[in-house]
Design a protein around this motif. Sequence first.
Motif, mmCIF file in Angstrom:
data_model
loop_
_atom_site.group_PDB
_atom_site.id
_atom_site.type_symbol
_atom_site.label_atom_id
_atom_site.label_comp_id
_atom_site.label_asym_id
_atom_site.label_seq_id
_atom_site.Cartn_x
_atom_site.Cartn_y
_atom_site.Cartn_z
ATOM 1 N N LYS A 31 0.624 -1.144 -0.042
ATOM 2 C CA LYS A 31 -0.005 -0.023 0.017
ATOM 3 C C LYS A 31 0.900 1.319 0.030
ATOM 4 O O LYS A 31 0.622 2.225 -0.854
ATOM 5 C CB LYS A 31 -0.912 -0.067 1.090
ATOM 6 C CG LYS A 31 -2.047 1.346 1.180
ATOM 7 C CD LYS A 31 -2.877 0.993 2.291
ATOM 8 C CE LYS A 31 -3.877 2.057 2.590
ATOM 9 N NZ LYS A 31 -4.809 2.100 3.528
ATOM 10 N N THR A 32 1.821 1.395 0.689
ATOM 11 C CA THR A 32 3.073 2.438 0.669
ATOM 12 C C THR A 32 3.614 2.656 -0.597
ATOM 13 O O THR A 32 3.724 3.872 -1.036
ATOM 14 C CB THR A 32 4.056 2.057 1.861
ATOM 15 O OG1 THR A 32 3.417 1.877 3.247
ATOM 16 C CG2 THR A 32 4.868 3.379 2.043
ATOM 17 N N GLY A 34 2.280 2.102 -3.200
ATOM 18 C CA GLY A 34 1.071 2.566 -4.261
ATOM 19 C C GLY A 34 0.586 1.247 -5.118
ATOM 20 O O GLY A 34 0.015 1.339 -6.080
ATOM 21 N N LYS A 35 0.741 0.183 -4.501
ATOM 22 C CA LYS A 35 0.185 -1.039 -5.113
ATOM 23 C C LYS A 35 -0.857 -1.871 -4.060
ATOM 24 O O LYS A 35 -0.740 -2.950 -3.784
ATOM 25 C CB LYS A 35 1.161 -2.105 -5.314
ATOM 26 C CG LYS A 35 2.113 -1.525 -6.599
ATOM 27 C CD LYS A 35 1.771 -1.433 -7.772
ATOM 28 C CE LYS A 35 2.767 -1.192 -8.790
ATOM 29 N NZ LYS A 35 2.390 -1.277 -10.271
ATOM 30 N N ARG A 62 11.049 0.133 -3.438
ATOM 31 C CA ARG A 62 10.401 1.003 -4.610
ATOM 32 C C ARG A 62 11.242 0.679 -5.730
ATOM 33 O O ARG A 62 10.730 0.593 -7.039
ATOM 34 C CB ARG A 62 10.268 2.160 -4.279
ATOM 35 C CG ARG A 62 9.592 3.076 -5.352
ATOM 36 C CD ARG A 62 9.209 4.581 -4.920
ATOM 37 N NE ARG A 62 8.213 4.628 -3.705
ATOM 38 C CZ ARG A 62 8.295 5.017 -2.794
ATOM 39 N NH1 ARG A 62 9.578 5.286 -2.253
ATOM 40 N NH2 ARG A 62 7.083 5.018 -1.767
ATOM 41 N N GLN A 66 10.054 -1.175 -8.947
ATOM 42 C CA GLN A 66 9.968 -0.579 -10.367
ATOM 43 C C GLN A 66 10.401 -1.510 -11.594
ATOM 44 O O GLN A 66 10.390 -1.313 -12.624
ATOM 45 C CB GLN A 66 10.249 0.972 -10.252
ATOM 46 C CG GLN A 66 9.341 1.592 -9.505
ATOM 47 C CD GLN A 66 9.916 3.207 -9.327
ATOM 48 O OE1 GLN A 66 11.044 3.432 -9.306
ATOM 49 N NE2 GLN A 66 8.920 4.051 -8.750
#
Length: 233
Positions: A31-32, A34-35, A62, A66
Amino acid sequence: GWTFKQFREALAKAEHLRHDTQALTAAEIMKTLGKPGLAAEGRFFPDTYHYFKNASDIDVLRQSLQLMDRRLLAAWDARAPGLPLKSADEALVLASVVEKETGLPKDRPEIAGVFINRLKIGMRLQTDPTVIYGVTGGREVLGRGLRASELAARTPYNTYVITGLPPTPIANPGKDAIAAAANPPRTDDLYFVADGSGGHAFAKSLQEHNANVAAWRRIEADRARAAQEAEPA
């Protein structure tokens, strides 16, 4: 083929890195990043990562997430035609299974080809690493052989029971496994087993496979006998 838990453990031991995620669950980390709602397993590319002193572990996560996204989408865009896979996410699941099946890069394409052939004809994958993941959840090494009850249990990860892929990846696959899943070689093989040299023997028919299995069992028996003879009295 590290699991997400192993990746987190490595980050926790990293010096000069701020450990901001230690109290977070895998779901909270996603969640942190962005998923939200996405399983963490399989989403982080295994690589060497560099960071500045006192950087946060979430920054490394992250970066890894990515990179996995880029590697996966590039492989999916260049995928072979006619794959029995509906999405890049399914390719990722298959790649994770291939990753856990062998540590030999040279065997990964052929193993991916076997699994692709099985998926095409609706044959169960019957791969031990998926069952092990269902037992441990990626939290620990099993450290023993699978029990008959575990091989028979109906769980989402038991590919001896379910048809098709498990619901989520079982490890974080590397570039070789991802490439193999997206572009497997054309083969008629449907079976493989260890060959005693660290690699695998592949077979098109069950009869041929059974002969390979018998050869492997003879090798195992010879090794066990040699080990027993080498033990001091």
